[in-house]
Write a protein that holds these residues in place. Structure first.
Motif, PDB file in Angstrom:
ATOM      1  N   LEU A   1       0.852  -1.186   0.000  1.00  0.00           N
ATOM      2  CA  LEU A   1       0.000   0.000   0.000  1.00  0.00           C
ATOM      3  C   LEU A   1       0.886   1.233   0.000  1.00  0.00           C
ATOM      4  O   LEU A   1       1.636   1.470   0.948  1.00  0.00           O
TER       5      LEU A   1
ATOM      6  N   GLY B   1       1.599   5.088   0.403  1.00  0.00           N
ATOM      7  CA  GLY B   1       1.065   6.281   1.008  1.00  0.00           C
ATOM      8  C   GLY B   1       1.138   7.438   0.014  1.00  0.00           C
ATOM      9  O   GLY B   1       1.491   7.261  -1.152  1.00  0.00           O
TER      10      GLY B   1
ATOM     11  N   HIS C   1      -1.799  -0.163  -4.780  1.00  0.00           N
ATOM     12  CA  HIS C   1      -2.522  -0.736  -3.629  1.00  0.00           C
ATOM     13  C   HIS C   1      -2.900  -2.188  -3.873  1.00  0.00           C
ATOM     14  O   HIS C   1      -4.063  -2.531  -4.030  1.00  0.00           O
TER      15      HIS C   1
ATOM     16  N   THR D   1      -3.625  -6.054  -2.978  1.00  0.00           N
ATOM     17  CA  THR D   1      -4.227  -6.685  -1.811  1.00  0.00           C
ATOM     18  C   THR D   1      -4.266  -8.196  -1.971  1.00  0.00           C
ATOM     19  O   THR D   1      -4.132  -8.725  -3.078  1.00  0.00           O
TER      20      THR D   1
ATOM     21  N   PHE E   1      -7.852   6.854  -1.570  1.00  0.00           N
ATOM     22  CA  PHE E   1      -6.968   6.236  -0.592  1.00  0.00           C
ATOM     23  C   PHE E   1      -7.715   5.489   0.512  1.00  0.00           C
ATOM     24  O   PHE E   1      -7.389   4.339   0.819  1.00  0.00           O
ATOM     25  N   GLU E   2      -8.707   6.103   1.146  1.00  0.00           N
ATOM     26  CA  GLU E   2      -9.364   5.441   2.267  1.00  0.00           C
ATOM     27  C   GLU E   2     -10.094   4.177   1.824  1.00  0.00           C
ATOM     28  O   GLU E   2     -10.137   3.185   2.566  1.00  0.00           O
TER      29      GLU E   2
ATOM     30  N   LYS F   1      -7.328   1.538   1.128  1.00  0.00           N
ATOM     31  CA  LYS F   1      -6.689   1.219   2.412  1.00  0.00           C
ATOM     32  C   LYS F   1      -7.575   0.271   3.218  1.00  0.00           C
ATOM     33  O   LYS F   1      -7.088  -0.684   3.837  1.00  0.00           O
ATOM     34  N   THR F   2      -8.875   0.510   3.192  1.00  0.00           N
ATOM     35  CA  THR F   2      -9.817  -0.374   3.880  1.00  0.00           C
ATOM     36  C   THR F   2      -9.739  -1.782   3.330  1.00  0.00           C
ATOM     37  O   THR F   2      -9.717  -2.765   4.076  1.00  0.00           O
TER      38      THR F   2
ATOM     39  N   GLU G   1      -6.071  -3.392   4.236  1.00  0.00           N
ATOM     40  CA  GLU G   1      -5.868  -3.683   5.655  1.00  0.00           C
ATOM     41  C   GLU G   1      -6.832  -4.748   6.161  1.00  0.00           C
ATOM     42  O   GLU G   1      -6.452  -5.617   6.953  1.00  0.00           O
TER      43      GLU G   1
END
Length: 375
Positions: free
Chosen positions: A273, A275, A291, A293, A333-334, A337-338, A341
């Motif tokens: 991920l 930043g 990003h 996953t 991003f959010e 990121k969710t 993570e």
């Protein structure tokens, strides 16, 4: 009128092709350079949350539905003998969202390539980039065949091992191994009774379900193993031993189809991920290049589709390329990121042999609440 007129997209996967389609629809000419041959491995893909909305904006929702099936549901969780561990509730509808789709990844790729080329994108295979140099008003790119080209912008959509990222962001975070390997098995078959998720304990877990197109069973396995490479013969022998740990009738039936010639796709669950920032000069990273996953939420492809649509929206509404890239990061991003993570946390829980109970449901529920919001 957009702030740019011509760009290079490095990578012809879901993120790259969705970006090409969305940008072409906005009047931006795109070249797509794909180092491979645009024929992804024959595995399944689930598109839930707002990803079907992105397909609709790209003009391909109905075509993808025609090669897949509507609705994903939530699988029942079983033990190795076929006993029910937990029956998941039906998925909540997202108000105003298109219905989820279960599909075949090669069919999706074919649809996206066709749509991009029909809109005027130039798609090249066996091609990538060697260097990127920004000038005052353009980006000068040297291709792997030695040709030097000039573009208004470059989009790095070339996956978790992105060449674009290594050139533009030599200080980027390293790709990390999540501690699990994935083996996906696809074979021609009519439906097998009892499809769903089965839990096998310390070695990992597997699922299986039928794909109407191309009338095949899709069996993804998630295994707690060190990062390793397997030959096709080694993969066959491992899967045979793994399936032998099950006594559930459906798995016993599946075992009859496994042969040394079976299509077994072995991949590590790597992730990363980035930043802020995702851009440097005129070059922007999207999709797995920014990003990547694990597959525990099944949302990697969906995030790639959303990236393409949102990128075009940002480019068509911003006053400068810098503003477009900044807005793109802020909007994406959010959400990603969710996904990253939550997926990594679910992987860690599996490796600790924690039961798939309320905590997993809480994690998934919170994440899907974020993804239910418009992108």
């Amino acid at each position: 009128m957009t702030i740019v007129s011509k760009g290079l997209i490095v990578g012809g996967g879901i993120a790259g092709l969705s970006s090409a389609i969305a940008l072409q629809q906005a009047g931006v000419q795109c070249d797509v350079a794909e180092i491979g041959d645009l024929r992804p491995v024959g595995a399944g893909i689930g598109l839930a949350g707002r990803a079907p909305d992105a397909l609709d904006e790209l003009g391909v929702y109905d075509q993808v539905v025609a090669t897949g099936q509507l609705g994903l549901g939530r699988p029942v969780m079983y033990d190795a003998a076929g006993g029910v561990l937990s029956a998941a509730p039906p998925p909540d509808d997202i108000p105003g969202a298109r219905e989820p789709i279960g599909g075949y990844r090669p069919a999706l790729a074919e649809i996206l390539v066709k749509r991009a080329t029909e809109l005027g994108a130039r798609v090249e295979t066996g091609m990538s980039i060697e260097s990127i140099v920004d000038t005052a008003d353009a980006t000068v790119v040297t291709m792997t065949d030695g040709e030097v080209r000039s573009y208004d912008f470059v989009i790095g959509a070339d996956g978790i091992n992105s060449r674009t990222r290594s050139l533009a962001f030599p200080d980027a975070p390293e790709v990390r191994y999540a501690g699990q390997m994935s083996i996906r098995w696809v074979f021609p078959s009519d439906p097998v009774d009892g499809e769903g998720w089965y839990i096998s304990g310390e070695m990992g877990r597997m699922a299986f379900y039928h794909q109407p197109y191309p009338n095949a069973m899709y069996c993804p396995m998630v295994l707690n193993l060190p990062r390793t490479k397997m030959s096709q013969q080694e993969a066959y022998e491992f899967v045979k031993r793994f399936l032998d740990t099950y006594t559930a009738p459906a798995i016993v039936e599946l075992r009859k189809h496994l042969t040394p010639e079976s299509e077994l796709i072995v991949r590590p669950f790597d992730w990363m991920l980035m930043g802020k920032p995702w851009h440097r000069g005129r070059t922007l990273l999207i999709g797995d290049a920014a990003h990547a996953t694990t597959a525990h939420m099944g949302m990697g492809g969906g995030m790639a589709l959303e990236d393409g649509v949102v990128l075009a929206q940002c480019v068509t509404t911003a006053a400068s390329l810098e503003e477009a890239y900044e807005t793109f990061f802020d909007r994406r991003f959010e959400r990603v990121k969710t996904v990253v993570e939550t997926s990594v946390t679910l992987s860690e829980r599996e490796q600790q042999n924690l039961p798939p109970g309320p905590e997993n449901g809480r994690l998934m529920g919170r994440a899907m609440g974020v993804l239910a919001q418009p992108y």
